[in-house]
Every structure is written in C-alpha cells, then in structure tokens.
Design an enzyme around this catalytic site. Structure first.
Site, PDB file in Angstrom:
ATOM      1  N   THR A  79      47.207  46.648  12.697  1.00  0.00           N
ATOM      2  CA  THR A  79      46.315  47.138  11.644  1.00  0.00           C
ATOM      3  C   THR A  79      46.119  48.652  11.771  1.00  0.00           C
ATOM      4  O   THR A  79      46.312  49.401  10.809  1.00  0.00           O
ATOM      5  CB  THR A  79      44.947  46.420  11.736  1.00  0.00           C
ATOM      6  OG1 THR A  79      45.202  45.021  11.735  1.00  0.00           O
ATOM      7  CG2 THR A  79      44.033  46.784  10.602  1.00  0.00           C
ATOM      8  N   VAL A  80      45.742  49.104  12.960  1.00  0.00           N
ATOM      9  CA  VAL A  80      45.403  50.527  13.133  1.00  0.00           C
ATOM     10  C   VAL A  80      46.665  51.397  13.154  1.00  0.00           C
ATOM     11  O   VAL A  80      46.753  52.403  12.432  1.00  0.00           O
ATOM     12  CB  VAL A  80      44.560  50.736  14.418  1.00  0.00           C
ATOM     13  CG1 VAL A  80      44.261  52.213  14.621  1.00  0.00           C
ATOM     14  CG2 VAL A  80      43.272  49.924  14.346  1.00  0.00           C
TER      15      VAL A  80
ATOM     16  N   LYS B 178      31.048  50.007  23.050  1.00  0.00           N
ATOM     17  CA  LYS B 178      30.808  51.155  22.174  1.00  0.00           C
ATOM     18  C   LYS B 178      29.548  51.900  22.611  1.00  0.00           C
ATOM     19  O   LYS B 178      29.501  53.134  22.575  1.00  0.00           O
ATOM     20  CB  LYS B 178      30.675  50.670  20.722  1.00  0.00           C
ATOM     21  CG  LYS B 178      31.994  50.125  20.175  1.00  0.00           C
ATOM     22  CD  LYS B 178      31.788  49.333  18.910  1.00  0.00           C
ATOM     23  CE  LYS B 178      33.107  48.854  18.330  1.00  0.00           C
ATOM     24  NZ  LYS B 178      32.927  47.894  17.219  1.00  0.00           N
TER      25      LYS B 178
HETATM   26  N1  NAP Z   1      41.463  46.562  13.576  1.00  0.00           N
HETATM   27  C1  NAP Z   1      40.475  47.430  13.431  1.00  0.00           C
HETATM   28  O1  NAP Z   1      39.874  47.551  12.357  1.00  0.00           O
HETATM   29  C2  NAP Z   1      40.072  48.303  14.596  1.00  0.00           C
HETATM   30  C3  NAP Z   1      39.034  49.237  14.412  1.00  0.00           C
HETATM   31  C4  NAP Z   1      38.696  50.108  15.466  1.00  0.00           C
HETATM   32  C5  NAP Z   1      39.367  49.994  16.666  1.00  0.00           C
HETATM   33  N2  NAP Z   1      40.355  49.041  16.829  1.00  0.00           N
HETATM   34  C6  NAP Z   1      41.045  48.991  18.113  1.00  0.00           C
HETATM   35  O2  NAP Z   1      42.369  49.473  17.910  1.00  0.00           O
HETATM   36  C7  NAP Z   1      43.289  48.799  18.755  1.00  0.00           C
HETATM   37  C8  NAP Z   1      44.385  48.174  17.890  1.00  0.00           C
HETATM   38  O3  NAP Z   1      43.788  47.224  17.024  1.00  0.00           O
HETATM   39  P1  NAP Z   1      44.628  46.485  15.877  1.00  0.00           P
HETATM   40  O4  NAP Z   1      43.640  45.741  15.061  1.00  0.00           O
HETATM   41  O5  NAP Z   1      45.555  47.423  15.221  1.00  0.00           O
HETATM   42  O6  NAP Z   1      45.473  45.448  16.760  1.00  0.00           O
HETATM   43  P2  NAP Z   1      46.707  44.577  16.298  1.00  0.00           P
HETATM   44  O7  NAP Z   1      46.753  44.480  14.812  1.00  0.00           O
HETATM   45  O8  NAP Z   1      46.666  43.330  17.102  1.00  0.00           O
HETATM   46  O9  NAP Z   1      47.976  45.448  16.745  1.00  0.00           O
HETATM   47  C9  NAP Z   1      48.268  45.696  18.079  1.00  0.00           C
HETATM   48  C10 NAP Z   1      49.620  46.406  18.150  1.00  0.00           C
HETATM   49  O10 NAP Z   1      49.865  46.730  19.521  1.00  0.00           O
HETATM   50  C11 NAP Z   1      51.185  46.303  19.866  1.00  0.00           C
HETATM   51  N3  NAP Z   1      51.169  45.946  21.291  1.00  0.00           N
HETATM   52  C12 NAP Z   1      50.367  45.046  21.909  1.00  0.00           C
HETATM   53  N4  NAP Z   1      50.609  45.041  23.238  1.00  0.00           N
HETATM   54  C13 NAP Z   1      51.595  45.957  23.442  1.00  0.00           C
HETATM   55  C14 NAP Z   1      52.283  46.405  24.582  1.00  0.00           C
HETATM   56  N5  NAP Z   1      52.033  45.913  25.793  1.00  0.00           N
HETATM   57  N6  NAP Z   1      53.238  47.352  24.421  1.00  0.00           N
HETATM   58  C15 NAP Z   1      53.529  47.844  23.188  1.00  0.00           C
HETATM   59  N7  NAP Z   1      52.880  47.458  22.064  1.00  0.00           N
HETATM   60  C16 NAP Z   1      51.942  46.521  22.198  1.00  0.00           C
HETATM   61  C17 NAP Z   1      51.496  45.151  18.973  1.00  0.00           C
HETATM   62  O11 NAP Z   1      52.888  45.040  18.873  1.00  0.00           O
HETATM   63  P3  NAP Z   1      53.634  43.955  17.942  1.00  0.00           P
HETATM   64  O12 NAP Z   1      53.375  44.416  16.535  1.00  0.00           O
HETATM   65  O13 NAP Z   1      55.047  44.086  18.326  1.00  0.00           O
HETATM   66  O14 NAP Z   1      52.999  42.638  18.262  1.00  0.00           O
HETATM   67  C18 NAP Z   1      50.794  45.566  17.680  1.00  0.00           C
HETATM   68  O15 NAP Z   1      51.662  46.353  16.902  1.00  0.00           O
HETATM   69  C19 NAP Z   1      42.473  47.780  19.543  1.00  0.00           C
HETATM   70  O16 NAP Z   1      42.189  48.308  20.798  1.00  0.00           O
HETATM   71  C20 NAP Z   1      41.204  47.619  18.710  1.00  0.00           C
HETATM   72  O17 NAP Z   1      40.088  47.280  19.499  1.00  0.00           O
HETATM   73  C21 NAP Z   1      40.713  48.206  15.817  1.00  0.00           C
END
Ligand code: NAP
Length: 412
Positions: free
Chosen positions: A13-14, A204
C-alpha cells in the site's frame, strides 16, 4: 542535470503509493528541490507478483543490489516488522543515504539508534508517516519546537479502533460485529491485537514523546489499554450523557517526568475529538505560546501515507534538522491544572462492599453503569481488588450534581 536517486523498500500500500506519487508529482519535486527525483530501485519479497513498475527501475528481492547501486541518495522504507528493516536502514545510513520510514513498530524500537547513527553520518531521517498517516504532526511539532515548549499531546492515533467505536455507537453493534466490518473493509487485520489492544497507538505515542520531549518514559510504566473492555451497554450509557468513547494516547511532561497513557476515555461535544469518526485520526498539541492546536485527517491509506513520505523527501533533501534543548520543565500553570484533585469517571462492575467514602456517586446512567467522582489512585486500587470493574475518564468539564450512593442506588 543532477538527479536525486531513490530506492523504495516494499511495494505494498505505502510503497506503491510513494512510487506513484513521485511519478505524478515529478515536476513539483523538481521545482522545489532543483533536481529530478528518480526511483532507481524497488525491493520486494515476492518476485512472481505482477507490478506496474517502469522497465528501467531495478526490482529486486536482494537488499545488497540496492546498496550496490552506483549512486543512491535516499532509501524509503515501507516494509513491515522490526527486522530486516532495522538492519537495512542501518546499512543505508552507513552508505551515506538519507532514510525515510513509515514503519512505526521498527521506529519506536530503533528510532533513537537510527537518528544517532544518522547524525554521526550527517544524513537525515524522515518518519512523518509513522504517526497518524497523512496528518503532518511531526512537521508541526518540528515547527513548534523551534521556540514553543510543548506541554501535552493527545491523539486518536489508531483508525481501526476509532472505526470500531464509531460503528458500535452508530449501528448499535457489539465489538465483534464492528470488528468483522473493519476486517471486511480492510481496516483491521485477521489478528487485530496490535490495533484493538493499543500497541499500534503505543508505538506512535513513544515516537511522539521522543520528538516532543527528547525522550520517552520507561515502556513498562506506560498505562496501555485497548478498546476491548468497551461494551455496547457502556457506549449507550455514555450517549445518554452526550459523551463519546475515544481511544486516546496522551503524552505530557510533569516537571521532569514524561507521562504517557494509551487508553479509552470519554469526551463531550466541546472536545475536538468528539467529531473524529471512522478511520480518521486527530492530534491535539498544547504548547506554551500558541496554546492548543488540533490536526485531523486520514491516519492511513495509500495516498495520505505517500503524502507524508513525499513531504519527508523534500525535508531530508533540505537537511534542516532542528537541534533542541529539552531540559526545560513545563510551566507551573499546566502542572497546577493537572494537579486538580478528583476527576469524573464512567464506571461499571462496582459492588457495594468496595465503595469508599472518597468515591462520590454522581448518577446511575443505566443498570450498573455510574458516573462517579474519584481519585485515580483510589480507582486503580479498586481495579486491583476486583477485575470486573472497568472505569474510563471523562475528559474536560462535566456538569454534575452530587448525590450519595445510598440515595441513587438502592439496588447496589
Ligand atoms: N497501510 C497504511 O496505510 C500505513 C500507514 C502508515 C504506516 N504504515 C506502515 O508502512 C509499512 C508498510 O505498510 P503497507 O500497508 O504498505 O504494507 P503491505 O501492503 O503489507 O506491503 C509490505 C511490502 O513490503 C514487502 N516486504 C515485506 N517483507 C519484506 C522483506 N523481508 N524484504 C523485502 N520486501 C518485503 C512486501 O513485498 P511483496 O509485495 O513482495 O509481498 C510488500 O511489498 C508498515 O510498517 C506499516 O505499519 C502503513
């Protein structure tokens, strides 16, 4: 023309939101920074997944490929969990890159170390996206911290919990029904513990404490309670008083002591959090010159979070870290207000034999749910004696007429 080379770790997502925003706002970035911003590489985990990424961008599962790029200025981290992210970011700083992270769990645990390392290497750390998604709370604090002294920060920092509380009140649902809806909407994970038990808001709050006061309390001393003790009956009783339950992180400094609590509280119409509904977040900052400022907005989601990251990108490129001396104590005025003797509480699970003269009954709102006036210390002692008791502070002013328990509650 020189170029700012960026690597994005994670394309969920991010990560994808950041990539698409760098593409869509290329001209704005170039106008502000005087250089083009180019995504040189993206780190992912699953190579099989189809992604909409330009052919000239290196897409890899090996972080060493990123470190070995001939030029790299900024590493943006949008992965999950404390590791391997912490290790990746340490290596990026060692290589001389600015870093930006959205990962609050990792940053709450290791932010201090990363910032110290970054200072040593003369690079910057951006972490706006770790707290309240699209709301520019970190930038606002940085701005305020130039001269103002921050005294207290309160925030609704977890959109999932706020959504569940809103649904429970509006639709008269149980916690389980509202949680299921949050999961269907993609707001809550299969295991919602992190959100509903207050861990996410706790991380946070620790990040906010560090930026506002330069330090954080001992994690073991923080009162952390989630929204699971809140029942439909309690929400209905609160509504009769025109109060709403909100899950509130509160960070303040009393003398030299940092106080942090993360727990449900009740707010009335005059409180800015009363109208913060659904997945929205809000942060209210009280500082000595300006008074109270409240920011409200989307606490998560692809583009709100990308907005926070992209503003950080501009910030780290301008490399304007603020050095602040945090050795002041808060003003006597706020301490006096805090010292006010007794507060109002909504309480349930009371039995007659535990009531003490120091606890004043204000009203019975519905069967077994009371508004009382009491010292927190007394209630904490009661709570230790009887685990069926739940009590929630009513924030702000509360109109009341004192009655005795005997007069009000013959059935107790
Ligand atoms: N979602 C939100 O609205 C939001 C808001 C603020 C902060 N955050 C924070 O931002 C971070 C990302 O959130 P998200 O929602 O984007 O998560 P997400 O949708 O689950 O995406 C995670 C990404 O990280 C990759 N990944 C996971 N483990 C990895 C590793 N060991 N090596 C390389 N790539 C890896 C995944 O790869 P694949 O695509 O190949 O599976 C995926 O592309 C988190 O820490 C979350 O707490 C999120």
């Amino acid at each position: 023309m020189t170029v700012i080379k960026v690597a994005i770790l994670g394309f969920g997502t991010v990560g994808e939101g950041v990539y698409r925003t760098i593409e869509s706002h290329a001209d704005d970035l170039e106008a502000v920074l005087g250089k083009k911003v180019e995504v040189a590489a993206i780190l992912i985990k699953n190579k099989q997944r189809e992604r909409n990424i330009r052919k000239d961008v290196l897409v890899t599962t090996d972080f060493e490929d990123i470190l070995n790029l001939p030029k790299l200025d900024i590493v943006i981290e949008a992965i999950v969990n404390k590791e391997p992210t912490f290790t990746f970011l340490q290596k990026a700083i060692e290589r001389g890159c600015h870093i930006i992270t959205a990962n609050k769990e990792m940053f709450a645990h290791h932010g201090k170390h990363l910032i110290a390392l970054a200072n040593e290497k003369s690079v910057s750390v951006g972490f706006e996206a770790t707290v309240a998604g699209g709301i520019p709370v970190i930038q606002t604090l940085r701005q305020l911290l130039k001269i103002n002294r921050v005294q207290q920060i309160q925030g609704i920092l977890n959109g999932t919990s706020n959504f569940i509380l809103t649904e429970m009140r509006e639709k008269k649902w149980s916690f389980a029904e509202a949680l299921l809806q949050a999961q269907k909407n993609g707001y809550a994970e299969a295991d919602p513990t992190n959100d509903v038990e207050g861990f996410d808001a706790f991380y946070k709050a620790m990040i906010l404490s560090r930026i506002a006061f330069g330090e954080e309390p001992n994690w073991k001393d923080v009162e952390r309670e989630g929204i699971t003790p809140i029942t439909s009956e309690l929400i209905e009783a609160a509504e009769k008083l025109e109060l709403r339950f909100k899950h509130i992180a509160s960070i303040s400094k009393e003398g030299t002591q940092i106080q942090v609590t993360v727990k449900p509280a009740l707010v009335g119409k005059e409180n800015p959090f009363y109208h913060v509904e659904g997945v929205e977040n809000a942060v209210s900052v009280h500082s000595d010159i300006v008074g109270r400022i409240t920011l409200q907005g989307p606490g998560a989601g692809m583009f709100p979070t990308a907005s926070a990251v992209i503003e950080d990108l501009a910030y780290v490129c301008q490399n304007n870290n603020i050095k602040r001396n945090f050795n002041q104590t808060v003003s006597a005025e706020l301490e006096q207000k805090k010292g006010k003797a007794k507060e109002f509480w909504l309480i349930t699970g009371l039995s007659k034999n535990v009531i003490k003269p120091s606890i004043t009954c204000i009203d019975e709102i519905s069967n077994g749910v009371f508004v009382i006036r009491a010292d927190k210390k007394d209630l904490d002692n009661l709570g230790k004696l009887d685990e069926t008791i739940s009590y929630f502070p009513i924030l702000g002013e509360f109109e009341s007429e004192v009655v005795s328990f005997e007069e009000k509650v013959s059935a107790l």
